[in-house]
Design an enzyme around this catalytic site. Structure first.
Site, PDB file in Angstrom:
ATOM      1  N   GLU A   1       0.817  -1.201   0.000  1.00  0.00           N
ATOM      2  CA  GLU A   1       0.000   0.000   0.000  1.00  0.00           C
ATOM      3  C   GLU A   1       0.858   1.260   0.000  1.00  0.00           C
ATOM      4  OE1 GLU A   1      -3.203   2.757   0.736  1.00  0.00           O
ATOM      5  OE2 GLU A   1      -2.975   0.844  -0.273  1.00  0.00           O
ATOM      6  N   ASP A   2       1.813   1.342   0.949  1.00  0.00           N
ATOM      7  CA  ASP A   2       2.534   2.596   1.177  1.00  0.00           C
ATOM      8  C   ASP A   2       3.800   2.744   0.355  1.00  0.00           C
ATOM      9  OD1 ASP A   2       0.592   3.063   2.926  1.00  0.00           O
ATOM     10  OD2 ASP A   2       1.776   2.748   4.741  1.00  0.00           O
TER      11      ASP A   2
END
Ligand code: MN
Length: 725
Positions: free
Chosen positions: A67-68
């Site tokens: 995600e990040d």
């Protein structure tokens, strides 16, 4: 801390997951200013405290990397390094992150919870997600005010109830306590200070009760553990506010818990307690013989202690205690080696019991929103672009989705996007997808083919309704054709007025009021079945013959109004029939011939001559079925007539591209070509097909359009669409 549990962990794998995560999060910081990696480590620690397996701990360490860290790492890389299980867990966690939450109606929130469960095929995803949320809640102070409130609300409405239903009471209690402290800090502090005051006044109450019970149990020779506690701030808050009770009405404010080794010992302890204290009638609960839906087992009784102060005693075994605190996660432990997936599935069976037991429970509130994992296989949860959750039966397509939103959306649908990408309209929707319907006021309405594609009765009904209302002209033609066929089949020879008489009797018998057109219309949209109609027509015909002496005229004597018109209005010259100019001409809708096409006329039995493209598949088929060529007549274009426009449908084949639709409409707009319909048929992977219907005046114009469309980048083929293809 892993060593403490005495379990067999793959420490090397966990170390590797840590190193990979630390590397990927390098240079990232949390709102608190800490290095980002501190968060996955904390989550992994909570996961380890639940005694989940090695893969869960690895997934916890890696849960924010996809995600990040953007393009740095993909699920595929994790799969290669850590195997299928870890990759599937990380992927599941990443997908859950994108579920949006806003302050919503209870039904929407319930759908969100269901979606969470439906999306997490592996229950470990939910366990890890709850640990992730718990750590985020513990560190929520660092976030800005609006974010705090939103996160706390989401935790209270989605995560805490999930933890409760999975039986993870310790995590649930902490989530509720933290959420409440952000959502109603004043109320939270009030209750907290009330508890302190109360507890302060009776500081020794619990200790004294504990001491006396401890003594008696020692005498009985049972091996036990005894702990005392004061009810949590949140549960007291809820009783006071939700159940509108005063502080004094809370009987289980003080609670003692006795934990023993065996089930029979639970009942022995109960006997000892009831011997020592007077018990409150109606407050004894045996959750051992009748466990709660979330598998909670324990004995509960409320007794009156010193000074008439009531307190609750909970009695359970160590195993029951584990399940009460960690719920399903407690089942995940591997006591000797790895627990098999089948065994866990078997343990998950209680979830299905929830459904069965729902009606016969003593405490209906507990089950109102009960988790129904096993019935989710019939339901799919998707989002609108405004993040409302829409529930559809599994297997539903984007057309079903469009009609579930609104019939107008469905009727004007020309295409759809899923998660931002254009998809064919027969695409089946999947859990968690964001579905967007593309509409156009220029759309001619739904296609009859959609009736074969849709899954929901709602969509089918709405499409039929559309055909009933909007396509009246078409329905009348279709209906009239069907009725003509019936008369031909019976070889009835009737005058026009006899025929009208029969039809109006049939119509009134079928409760269809209005003109003959209304009957045709009803037949056309399918409101009246042809079989029923046929038997009614036969009835009426028989009646007519019996009741009337009037001669039934043979066809040749049927008076026909002959229009005195020499010129061909239609722009087609019929060369094969004398006086052809007066015959009604219609262009076949299957192949939509346009001036310049090689054409042929087909003598229909109801509407004069229909003009087809010579290459139309229906022509070839009719030539075989009609047994020869006698019903075909030569026709040609009449160049002296300038008809308005002809409908042309072309199929554009392209490699997948989100810009295709926009490029095509831009080209057509540029050429000032009116578009009357866009349809996206099913296509193979990596390929896209778009059928575009436009108005043209002749073949030359059609060729020019095809050339321009073919020049669009990515387009591999442009071809004319005819029926049967
Ligand atoms: Mn996280």
């Amino acid at each position: 801390m892993l060593e403490k549990t005495g379990k067999k962990y793959n420490i090397d794998k966990i170390k590797k997951a840590y190193l990979v995560a630390a590397d990927l999060h390098k240079g990232q910081y949390r709102n608190s200013g800490e290095e980002y990696i501190s968060h996955p480590i904390a989550v992994a620690e909570i996961v380890a405290s639940l005694e989940l397996d090695t893969d869960s701990i690895c997934a916890a360490l890696l849960h924010d990397t996809v995600e990040d860290c953007g393009s740095k790492v993909s699920v595929g890389v994790i799969k290669k390094e850590f195997g299928d299980d870890v990759a599937a867990l990380v992927d599941g966690l990443t997908k859950l992150v994108s579920i949006p939450f806003e302050d919503k109606q209870e039904q929407q929130v319930e759908n969100l919870r269901k979606m969470f469960l439906a999306m997490s095929k592996d229950i470990r995803v939910i366990f890890i997600k709850l640990c992730d949320r718990l750590h985020n809640m513990r560190t929520l102070d660092a976030k800005p005010e609006y974010k705090r409130r939103q996160t706390a609300l989401e935790t209270m409405h989605v995560y805490a109830p999930l933890a409760h239903r999975l039986g993870m009471q310790r995590i649930r209690a902490e989530l509720e306590m933290l959420s409440l402290s952000y959502l109603d800090p004043i109320g939270f502090n009030e209750v907290k200070s009330d508890i302190e005051k109360r507890y302060g006044k009776n500081r020794d109450f619990l200790e004294k009760a504990k001491a006396s019970i401890d003594m008696k149990l020692r005498e009985s020779g049972i091996h036990f553990s005894l702990e005392g506690r004061v009810k949590s701030v949140y549960s007291i808050y809820r009783k006071m506010y939700a159940q509108n009770k005063s502080f004094d009405e809370i009987y289980d404010f003080y609670a003692l818990r006795v934990i023993v080794d065996t089930e029979p010992e639970c009942y022995s302890v109960l006997g000892v307690i009831h011997d020592m204290f007077k018990f409150m009638p109606g407050r004894f609960k045996d959750y051992i013989s009748t466990p709660k839906a979330n598998n909670y087992r324990s004995l509960h009784t409320t007794v009156i202690g010193r000074d008439g102060i009531p307190f609750e005693v909970q009695i359970r075994t160590w195993e029951m205690q584990q399940i009460a605190e960690y719920g399903l996660a407690a089942h995940w432990k591997y006591k000797s080696g790895e627990v098999s997936r089948e065994e866990v599935d078997r343990k998950l069976e209680w979830i299905s019991k929830l459904v069965e037991n729902e009606n016969e429970t003593r405490d209906p509130d507990e089950f109102i929103n009960a988790l129904k994992v096993d019935i989710f296989q019939d339901e799919t949860f998707v989002f609108t672009p405004k993040s409302d959750v829409i529930t559809l039966p599994t297997g539903a397509t984007v057309i079903d989705f469009a009609y579930a939103i609104h019939s107008e959306i469905g009727n004007h649908m020309v295409g759809a996007k899923i998660n931002g990408n254009i998809v064919p309209i027969d695409r089946v929707v999947q859990n968690g997808e964001i579905v967007e319907v593309l509409t156009s006021q220029a759309s001619k309405g739904p296609s009859r083919d959609w009736l074969k594609i849709v899954k929901t009765g709602e969509a089918r009904t709405k499409i039929r309704q559309w055909f009933k209302k909007e396509a009246r002209a078409d329905n009348i033609l279709i209906g009239k054709g069907e009725i003509d066929k019936i008369f031909r089949r019976f070889q009835y020879q009737l005058t026009d007025s006899q025929r009208q008489g029969i039809l109006s009797s049939v119509a009134s018998r079928m409760n269809i009021s209005g003109t003959a057109d209304d009957l045709y219309n009803a037949v056309g949209y399918g409101g009246v079945s042809v079989t029923r109609l046929q038997s009614k027509i036969k009835d009426e015909y028989d009646k007519l013959i019996k009741s009337s002496d009037a001669a039934v005229l043979p066809v040749s004597q049927t008076p026909v109004a002959v229009p005195k018109q020499e010129r061909s209005r239609s722009g087609v010259i019929i060369t094969g029939i004398e006086g052809g100019g007066s015959i009604e001409v219609k262009f076949a809708r299957c192949c939509n011939p346009i001036p310049g096409d090689p054409i042929i006329g087909f003598i229909t039995k109801g509407y004069g001559i229909s003009i087809h493209n010579i290459n139309c598949p229906n022509v070839k088929q009719n030539r075989i079925q009609a047994g020869g060529t006698e019903r075909f007549v030569p026709v040609s274009w009449d160049n002296s007539v300038k008809p308005d426009s002809f409908s042309l449908t072309v199929q554009v084949v392209s490699k997948e591209s989100t810009a295709l639709l926009a490029n095509i409409t831009a080209v057509l707009a540029d050429m000032k070509v009116p578009v009357s319909g866009i349809y996206m048929p099913k296509s193979d992977q990596g390929q896209m097909k778009l059928n575009v219907t436009v108005a043209v005046k002749d073949l030359a114009a059609a060729k020019a359009i095809a050339a321009k469309l073919k020049a669009i980048s990515g387009v591999s083929d442009v071809s004319r669409v005819m029926a049967g293809e």
